[in-house]
Design an enzyme around this catalytic site. Sequence first.
Site, PDB file in Angstrom:
ATOM      1  CG  LEU A  28      -1.918  -1.175   1.233  1.00  0.00           C
ATOM      2  CD1 LEU A  28      -2.646  -1.262   2.569  1.00  0.00           C
ATOM      3  CD2 LEU A  28      -2.913  -1.037   0.088  1.00  0.00           C
ATOM      4  CD  GLU A  81      -9.013   1.705   4.271  1.00  0.00           C
ATOM      5  OE1 GLU A  81      -9.976   1.692   3.487  1.00  0.00           O
ATOM      6  OE2 GLU A  81      -8.128   0.824   4.261  1.00  0.00           O
TER       7      GLU A  81
HETATM    8  N1  NAP Z   1      -5.120   0.529  -2.140  1.00  0.00           N
HETATM    9  C1  NAP Z   1      -5.828  -0.569  -2.279  1.00  0.00           C
HETATM   10  O1  NAP Z   1      -6.995  -0.614  -1.889  1.00  0.00           O
HETATM   11  C2  NAP Z   1      -5.217  -1.763  -2.947  1.00  0.00           C
HETATM   12  C3  NAP Z   1      -5.997  -2.892  -3.244  1.00  0.00           C
HETATM   13  C4  NAP Z   1      -5.366  -3.975  -3.880  1.00  0.00           C
HETATM   14  C5  NAP Z   1      -4.035  -3.906  -4.220  1.00  0.00           C
HETATM   15  N2  NAP Z   1      -3.324  -2.802  -3.904  1.00  0.00           N
HETATM   16  C6  NAP Z   1      -1.908  -2.671  -4.282  1.00  0.00           C
HETATM   17  O2  NAP Z   1      -1.840  -2.824  -5.694  1.00  0.00           O
HETATM   18  C7  NAP Z   1      -0.650  -3.549  -6.056  1.00  0.00           C
HETATM   19  C8  NAP Z   1      -1.058  -4.851  -6.738  1.00  0.00           C
HETATM   20  O3  NAP Z   1      -1.931  -4.572  -7.817  1.00  0.00           O
HETATM   21  P1  NAP Z   1      -1.482  -4.761  -9.350  1.00  0.00           P
HETATM   22  O4  NAP Z   1      -2.460  -4.015 -10.189  1.00  0.00           O
HETATM   23  O5  NAP Z   1      -0.040  -4.451  -9.470  1.00  0.00           O
HETATM   24  O6  NAP Z   1      -1.597  -6.336  -9.533  1.00  0.00           O
HETATM   25  P2  NAP Z   1      -2.813  -7.383  -9.431  1.00  0.00           P
HETATM   26  O7  NAP Z   1      -3.938  -6.976 -10.299  1.00  0.00           O
HETATM   27  O8  NAP Z   1      -3.108  -7.671  -8.016  1.00  0.00           O
HETATM   28  O9  NAP Z   1      -2.080  -8.660 -10.007  1.00  0.00           O
HETATM   29  C9  NAP Z   1      -1.659  -8.645 -11.349  1.00  0.00           C
HETATM   30  C10 NAP Z   1      -1.593 -10.072 -11.808  1.00  0.00           C
HETATM   31  O10 NAP Z   1      -2.859 -10.687 -11.622  1.00  0.00           O
HETATM   32  C11 NAP Z   1      -3.167 -11.499 -12.737  1.00  0.00           C
HETATM   33  N3  NAP Z   1      -4.276 -10.876 -13.460  1.00  0.00           N
HETATM   34  C12 NAP Z   1      -4.685  -9.590 -13.406  1.00  0.00           C
HETATM   35  N4  NAP Z   1      -5.762  -9.410 -14.190  1.00  0.00           N
HETATM   36  C13 NAP Z   1      -6.025 -10.612 -14.729  1.00  0.00           C
HETATM   37  C14 NAP Z   1      -7.017 -11.070 -15.623  1.00  0.00           C
HETATM   38  N5  NAP Z   1      -7.978 -10.249 -16.113  1.00  0.00           N
HETATM   39  N6  NAP Z   1      -7.000 -12.354 -15.985  1.00  0.00           N
HETATM   40  C15 NAP Z   1      -6.051 -13.200 -15.489  1.00  0.00           C
HETATM   41  N7  NAP Z   1      -5.097 -12.834 -14.628  1.00  0.00           N
HETATM   42  C16 NAP Z   1      -5.079 -11.544 -14.276  1.00  0.00           C
HETATM   43  C17 NAP Z   1      -1.917 -11.576 -13.550  1.00  0.00           C
HETATM   44  O11 NAP Z   1      -1.155 -12.615 -12.951  1.00  0.00           O
HETATM   45  P3  NAP Z   1      -0.063 -13.506 -13.731  1.00  0.00           P
HETATM   46  O12 NAP Z   1       1.079 -12.566 -14.002  1.00  0.00           O
HETATM   47  O13 NAP Z   1       0.259 -14.604 -12.759  1.00  0.00           O
HETATM   48  O14 NAP Z   1      -0.726 -14.005 -14.988  1.00  0.00           O
HETATM   49  C18 NAP Z   1      -1.278 -10.212 -13.279  1.00  0.00           C
HETATM   50  O15 NAP Z   1       0.111 -10.186 -13.507  1.00  0.00           O
HETATM   51  C19 NAP Z   1       0.095  -3.758  -4.745  1.00  0.00           C
HETATM   52  O16 NAP Z   1       0.959  -2.651  -4.545  1.00  0.00           O
HETATM   53  C20 NAP Z   1      -1.014  -3.756  -3.716  1.00  0.00           C
HETATM   54  O17 NAP Z   1      -0.542  -3.384  -2.419  1.00  0.00           O
HETATM   55  C21 NAP Z   1      -3.882  -1.734  -3.284  1.00  0.00           C
END
Ligand code: NAP
Length: 189
Positions: A23, A33
């Site tokens: 985060l 939160e």
């Molecule tokens: N502030 C908040 O409320 C909040 C909430 C959630 C997350 N976060 C933050 O966001 C970051 C992570 O999010 P991110 O966007 O980088 O990654 P993410 O969406 O959590 O993960 C990305 C991975 O998920 C898989 N993926 C995503 N969309 C897909 C789809 N439509 N179909 C199949 N697989 C899919 C793929 O995995 P593969 O590469 O294995 O194919 C992709 O590389 C972190 O920093 C976390 O702390 C914050």
Amino acid sequence: MSRILNGIVAVCPDLGIGSNGNLPWHPVRLANEFKHFRRMTATPSVKDKQNVVIMGRRTWFSIPEKNRPLNNRINIVLSRALKAPPAGAHHLAPDFNSALKLVDVELADQVDQVWVIGGSSLYKDLMESPGTKRLFVTQILKQFECDTFLPEIRPDRYRLLPEFPGVPPELQKENGIQYRFEVYESIEQ
Ligand SMILES: NC(=O)c1ccc[n+]([C@@H]2O[C@H](COP(=O)([O-])OP(=O)(O)OC[C@H]3O[C@@H](n4cnc5c(N)ncnc54)[C@H](OP(=O)(O)O)[C@@H]3O)[C@@H](O)[C@H]2O)c1
């Protein structure tokens, strides 16, 4: 059956949601939160059912190992690369529609609410899905450096609800950081 799809996110003023796999405000903890996140996602409205949380692979691994899977919720992880659910996850899906199909077919009898909990591309999939969507957004009123972002909540597609049961309307403050809970609902197109 068409069900409401919910998303929940905490977002900085520039729509940033993450930084370096964490985060943006890490290592600062926003315990209340987080309680809001847990209360909203883990509380089914129907007895004997559970809510589902759907997340991307990176979001799954951003959760500390001791907290995985998120308890009292069915955890579905999305990945194109993985061939089996990561240790502790309940289900793996290869794309967003497959996850929804899993919920509506295989898990239909067990599931109450569906919650998309990140990251970026899942929020985009959610926002662009047909049917009614609700976005539970925590507006963090302080900017942190971010490398991961929420897609724009388009004002022609989503309206801010004046209030929502169980969501405190007043300004919150923790560890010197002010934030506000908001709920958006999709506008019928
Ligand atoms: N502030 C908040 O409320 C909040 C909430 C959630 C997350 N976060 C933050 O966001 C970051 C992570 O999010 P991110 O966007 O980088 O990654 P993410 O969406 O959590 O993960 C990305 C991975 O998920 C898989 N993926 C995503 N969309 C897909 C789809 N439509 N179909 C199949 N697989 C899919 C793929 O995995 P593969 O590469 O294995 O194919 C992709 O590389 C972190 O920093 C976390 O702390 C914050």
